[in-house]
Design a protein around this motif. Structure first.
Motif, PDB file in Angstrom:
ATOM      1  N   ALA A  83       0.842  -1.192   0.000  1.00  0.00           N
ATOM      2  CA  ALA A  83       0.000   0.000   0.000  1.00  0.00           C
ATOM      3  C   ALA A  83       0.878   1.243   0.000  1.00  0.00           C
ATOM      4  CB  ALA A  83      -0.902   0.001   1.237  1.00  0.00           C
ATOM      5  N   ASP A 141     -13.817   2.734   3.780  1.00  0.00           N
ATOM      6  CA  ASP A 141     -12.463   2.848   4.301  1.00  0.00           C
ATOM      7  C   ASP A 141     -11.474   3.246   3.219  1.00  0.00           C
ATOM      8  OD1 ASP A 141     -13.320   2.210   6.803  1.00  0.00           O
ATOM      9  OD2 ASP A 141     -12.710   0.092   6.705  1.00  0.00           O
ATOM     10  N   ASP A 142     -11.767   2.877   1.975  1.00  0.00           N
ATOM     11  CA  ASP A 142     -10.820   3.132   0.895  1.00  0.00           C
ATOM     12  C   ASP A 142     -11.333   4.148  -0.119  1.00  0.00           C
ATOM     13  OD1 ASP A 142     -12.806   1.637  -0.260  1.00  0.00           O
ATOM     14  OD2 ASP A 142     -11.585  -0.166  -0.518  1.00  0.00           O
ATOM     15  N   TYR A 188      -9.506   7.377  -3.928  1.00  0.00           N
ATOM     16  CA  TYR A 188      -9.604   5.930  -3.716  1.00  0.00           C
ATOM     17  C   TYR A 188      -8.225   5.380  -3.402  1.00  0.00           C
ATOM     18  CZ  TYR A 188     -10.109   0.952  -4.839  1.00  0.00           C
ATOM     19  OH  TYR A 188     -10.087  -0.420  -4.794  1.00  0.00           O
ATOM     20  N   ARG A 189      -8.149   4.514  -2.413  1.00  0.00           N
ATOM     21  CA  ARG A 189      -6.872   3.892  -2.052  1.00  0.00           C
ATOM     22  C   ARG A 189      -7.137   2.517  -1.466  1.00  0.00           C
ATOM     23  NH1 ARG A 189      -4.219   7.324   2.019  1.00  0.00           N
ATOM     24  NH2 ARG A 189      -5.526   6.198   3.497  1.00  0.00           N
ATOM     25  N   GLN A 190      -6.592   1.504  -2.136  1.00  0.00           N
ATOM     26  CA  GLN A 190      -6.732   0.139  -1.634  1.00  0.00           C
ATOM     27  C   GLN A 190      -5.564  -0.692  -2.134  1.00  0.00           C
ATOM     28  OE1 GLN A 190      -9.820  -2.593  -3.135  1.00  0.00           O
ATOM     29  NE2 GLN A 190     -10.401  -2.919  -0.989  1.00  0.00           N
ATOM     30  N   GLY A 191      -4.951  -1.428  -1.211  1.00  0.00           N
ATOM     31  CA  GLY A 191      -3.838  -2.278  -1.584  1.00  0.00           C
ATOM     32  C   GLY A 191      -2.767  -1.482  -2.304  1.00  0.00           C
ATOM     33  N   THR A 205      -3.885   3.681  -5.810  1.00  0.00           N
ATOM     34  CA  THR A 205      -4.483   4.943  -5.386  1.00  0.00           C
ATOM     35  C   THR A 205      -4.962   5.668  -6.631  1.00  0.00           C
ATOM     36  OG1 THR A 205      -2.389   6.167  -5.504  1.00  0.00           O
ATOM     37  CG2 THR A 205      -2.986   5.211  -3.376  1.00  0.00           C
TER      38      THR A 205
END
Length: 830
Positions: free
Chosen positions: A33, A590-591, A641-644, A647
């Protein structure tokens, strides 16, 4: 250069491929991440970007090393929404943000900071832009940028945004030493940085660089020479810390200004190419043979001006930063005093034409040219059509500016507290900002005749009439720039700008929702004196002066620009304005978050408004008080957006501003003209910033689409509705990369679509894409070897073309980016 090649070879021999297994760099993790470090620039308190209603970006030190250039402006240009015009040096730049107008050089609507305080109060001081007094080296930790949003209320004169260059402060013990050199050009450089903890409460960091060499374009002498050293020490306490900063910078670099290129085709579809005997990507108007010129200082004394110092930047600054928790409040104070001075030297071609035509233009029929310096001094040019293979000569403006004092004192005190209210968190901030900015500088403008020869071999040319009368003195036609209104731009400024700005903000976060607003009141005081015969009132602007101190008085010495020292123009006015910003952010998941914001900020006028018709020199008051500052309104809406390993930030924006300014433009023939600007602009667009990682592969991407227009022009209504000059619809950066413990390999790509050279929507500047590959090998513990190639395909990238329409001569003055340059570096970490 040979020494660096040898060093690279020796390093490879000492640390063979079998040693790679001992590299301390770990294997690339699967889908790591991106970092969630708090963003602190232009906001009340540092928070995760997904919890803030702002558009912001961060470049870390690794990104900067791989961009392929140490130019401050080109580093900034890798941030979405920001577009930088430069040619690889820091002294001549133009930077804009989100389609706001680029009427002049510098960064009018965007503030550039170093460690949380502005480098200069105004980013567009004539010949003294903020980037000129800032350098990147190993002491730089990261670059943070905020676009729009609360930038207008958490800093003065920054309605478009803030870019903050943040230094290492010794949190991690250790350092690095890097040796680098051009492999196809002559420039050597050493960078260093070291930080350590002296005990549990005391740490320090020291870093800097030194460089010397000709540089990527031929000048015939060491055009780069100098460096900087930065030091800070931090004492921590149970409730906070105190930090002392010191910086010393003394650096000179060449001025890669406008230079001639060939152009053909049509206004809408021009074809640009290099000239025979002079390649604007690798050649300059600077020359081994043109080392000095004559002029008058601010006391009307003759002086010999050193042209080989180019653009010189000198800074000596000391700062103090402290932060403490007191009775539930976090109180932060930043203070800095900077002594700033230097010099600016530029050659600008006012008219470029076949040499015989230049001779006839100023000497009449039958006039001849001869070499005024160099190995052929005094030799007549019998075949001007073959001169240097291009047959060109130029009527030049030689600009020399002594930056006597741009001294700056700044203090920013703020206090923040988080309150528990109604099941949520209420963050309140109150602060006060104060600064004092000196502008003491002397302008010398000479006119001269020169040729354009590659390899740093250009010379000044003497002009003789058909009857044998010598019209020049060592290539100089006049020691000034005369016009019907006076001896234009022979100016001396001695002015001080003071800013006092209280501000405050509130932000309430309840669950996934955060709403907030901020307010700032700027009050300014401008006082001092300016000098020049173009202030009016019958001021004498020329005199006969034996400048060289020997021999008979020459014709140019009968028209020497002087200052009317007994008749200063008064500067004495006040201004004030209010800025505000309101926004909301909702954490959808959350993301994923979404935000919206509306802001109004302002940008006070600097020294560009201190001569008629902008000011009354008898009273010191502005003729139009509304021109004291230019308001900027902005609206934005976006999603994050941000996941794993992914971004993605997308922001749609709208901006509107008024610009009161002066713009150096060009007519259809390429002749430089200065026009007053009184316009309303608007722009709308979309920014996209993203990063994706999968195993050892990563891609960093930034792209901006902008549609800007001139809403109204008070001086030239024919321009209403036109697209402003130098405003492309689309520009992007991308950095694909493969990285494991043994190596990093990738490229930094920069692209821009076409734009108009001037506001009349005539001649176009073509778009371009630069490919800047890099490879970094880690052959052993604490050793890395890096190769950067800038402009791999040697693209002729036009930054600006100085002509409103295709010139009949087929030659246009243009600012271009450097051609292909290859740089090698070895870094030792410890």
């Amino acid at each position: 250069m040979r020494k660096t090649i040898t060093l690279l070879a020796v390093t490879t021999a000492l640390f063979p491929l079998s040693a790679w297994a001992d590299s301390p760099v770990g294997d690339a993790a699967a889908d790591p991440a991106p970092a969630k470090s708090a963003f602190t620039t232009g906001v009340a308190k540092g928070r995760d970007l997904l919890d803030t209603a702002i558009s912001a970006s961060t470049l870390d030190e690794g990104d900067i090393a791989r961009i392929g250039t140490r130019s401050v402006a080109e580093v900034i240009g890798n941030i979405p929404g920001i577009r930088a015009e430069t040619s690889g040096t820091d002294g001549l730049t133009a930077i804009t943000i989100r389609g706001l107008p680029l009427a002049a050089d510098g960064s009018k609507f965007m503030q550039i900071e170093e460690d949380g305080l502005p480098v200069l109060e105004f980013g567009d001081i004539h010949f003294g832009t903020s980037t000129a007094f800032l350098r990147t080296d190993l002491s730089l930790s990261q670059v943070q940028a905020i676009r729009g949003g609360s930038a207008s209320t958490f800093a003065s004169n920054s309605p478009g945004g803030v870019v903050n260059f943040i230094s290492h402060t010794g949190e991690v013990d250790g350092g690095a030493l890097e040796l680098s050199s051009g492999l196809n050009y002559s420039l050597g450089r050493v960078d260093f940085d070291y930080g350590a903890k002296l005990d549990d409460h005391l740490r320090f960091n020291i870093g800097g660089f030194y460089r010397q060499g000709e540089g990527p374009r031929a000048t015939g002498y060491d055009a780069y020479q100098g460096g900087q050293i930065k030091f800070n020490v931090t004492r921590s306490f149970d409730a906070g810390y105190v930090r002392l900063y010191v910086k010393v910078l003394d650096d000179r670099e060449p001025n890669y200004a406008l230079a001639p290129v060939a152009v053909s085709g049509t206004d809408a579809s021009p074809h640009y190419s290099v000239l025979p005997g002079f390649d604007a990507r690798t050649d300059t108007a600077s020359s081994r043979y043109i080392g000095s010129t004559l002029g008058m200082d601010q006391n009307n004394n003759p002086e010999l001006i050193n042209l080989h110092q180019g653009n010189r930047s000198k800074v000596r600054s000391i700062g103090l930063e402290s932060q403490f928790d007191i009775a539930g409040w976090t109180v932060t104070d930043r203070f800095r005093y900077s002594e700033i001075s230097g010099a600016y030297n530029e050659t600008q071609g006012l008219a470029i034409a076949p040499a015989a035509a230049i001779a006839a233009m100023f000497g009449g029929q039958g006039a001849t040219l001869s070499y005024a310096d160099g190995p052929q001094t005094g030799t007549a040019i019998t075949n001007p059509a073959a001169l240097n293979g291009n047959g060109l000569a130029a009527y030049n403006l030689r600009i020399n500016v002594a930056l006597n004092s741009l001294n700056n004192v700044t203090n920013d005190l703020r206090a923040s507290r988080v309150w528990a209210v109604g099941g949520g968190k209420l963050t309140t901030t109150a602060g006060v900002y104060a600064s004092s900015q000196d502008v003491n500088m002397m302008w010398n403008f000479n006119t001269e005749i020169s040729d354009y020869a590659g390899g740093g071999n250009s010379t000044l040319l003497d002009l003789t009439t058909a009857n044998g009368a010598l019209l020049t003195q060592q290539g100089t036609l006049s020691y000034g720039l005369s016009s019907p209104t006076g001896n234009d731009y022979h100016h001396y400024y001695d002015v001080n700008f003071r800013v006092f700005a209280p501000y405050g903000s509130i932000n309430y976060q309840l669950g996934r929702l955060a709403v907030g607003g901020s307010l700032r009141y700027d009050a300014g005081r401008v006082s001092g004196n300016v000098y020049g015969d173009d202030l009016g009132g019958g001021r004498i602007g020329t005199a006969t002066v034996n400048l060289n101190g020997s021999g008979p008085i020459t014709l140019p010495e009968t028209q020497v620009a002087v200052l009317p020292l007994s008749q200063p123009g008064l500067v004495d006015y006040n201004y004030d304005y209010v800025s505000y910003s309101v926004g909301a952010n909702y954490r959808l998941a959350d993301d994923l978050s979404a935000f919206a914001r509306y802001s109004r900020g302002g940008r006070a006028g600097a020294e560009r408004a201190l001569y008629p018709p902008s000011i009354n020199p008898a009273t010191g008051q502005l003729t139009n008080p509304a021109s004291a500052y230019d308001p900027v309104k902005q609206a934005e809406i976006g999603a994050k957006y941000r996941q794993g390993g992914m971004t993605l930030y997308v922001t749609a924006f709208w901006a509107s501003t008024i610009d009161s300014n002066y713009q150096i433009s060009a007519d259809a023939s390429g002749q430089a003209v200065v026009i007053p600007i009184d316009r309303k602009y608007s722009a709308k667009g979309v920014e996209v910033e993203g990063e994706a990682r999968h195993g050892p592969f990563s891609l960093r991407l930034g792209a901006t689409y902008t549609k800007a227009k001139i809403d109204s022009d008070a001086n030239d209504p024919a321009l209403n509705g036109n697209t402003p000059r130098h405003e492309p619809n689309f520009y992007f950066t991308a950095m694909p990369q493969f990285e494991n413990r043994l190596m990093s390999i990738g490229a930094n790509l920069m692209g821009v679509t076409s734009s108009y050279a001037e506001d009349n929507q005539g001649l176009k500047q073509p778009g371009y894409v630069l490919v800047n590959p890099f490879v970094e090998l880690r052959p052993a513990k604490r050793v890395s070897v890096r190769l950067n190639v800038y402009n791999l395909f040697n693209t002729l990238a036009i930054v600006q073309a100085s002509a409103s329409n295709l010139p009949e001569t087929g030659v246009v003055n243009a600012q271009v980016l450097n051609g292909r340059t290859v740089t090698g570096a070895v870094r030792l970490s410890f």
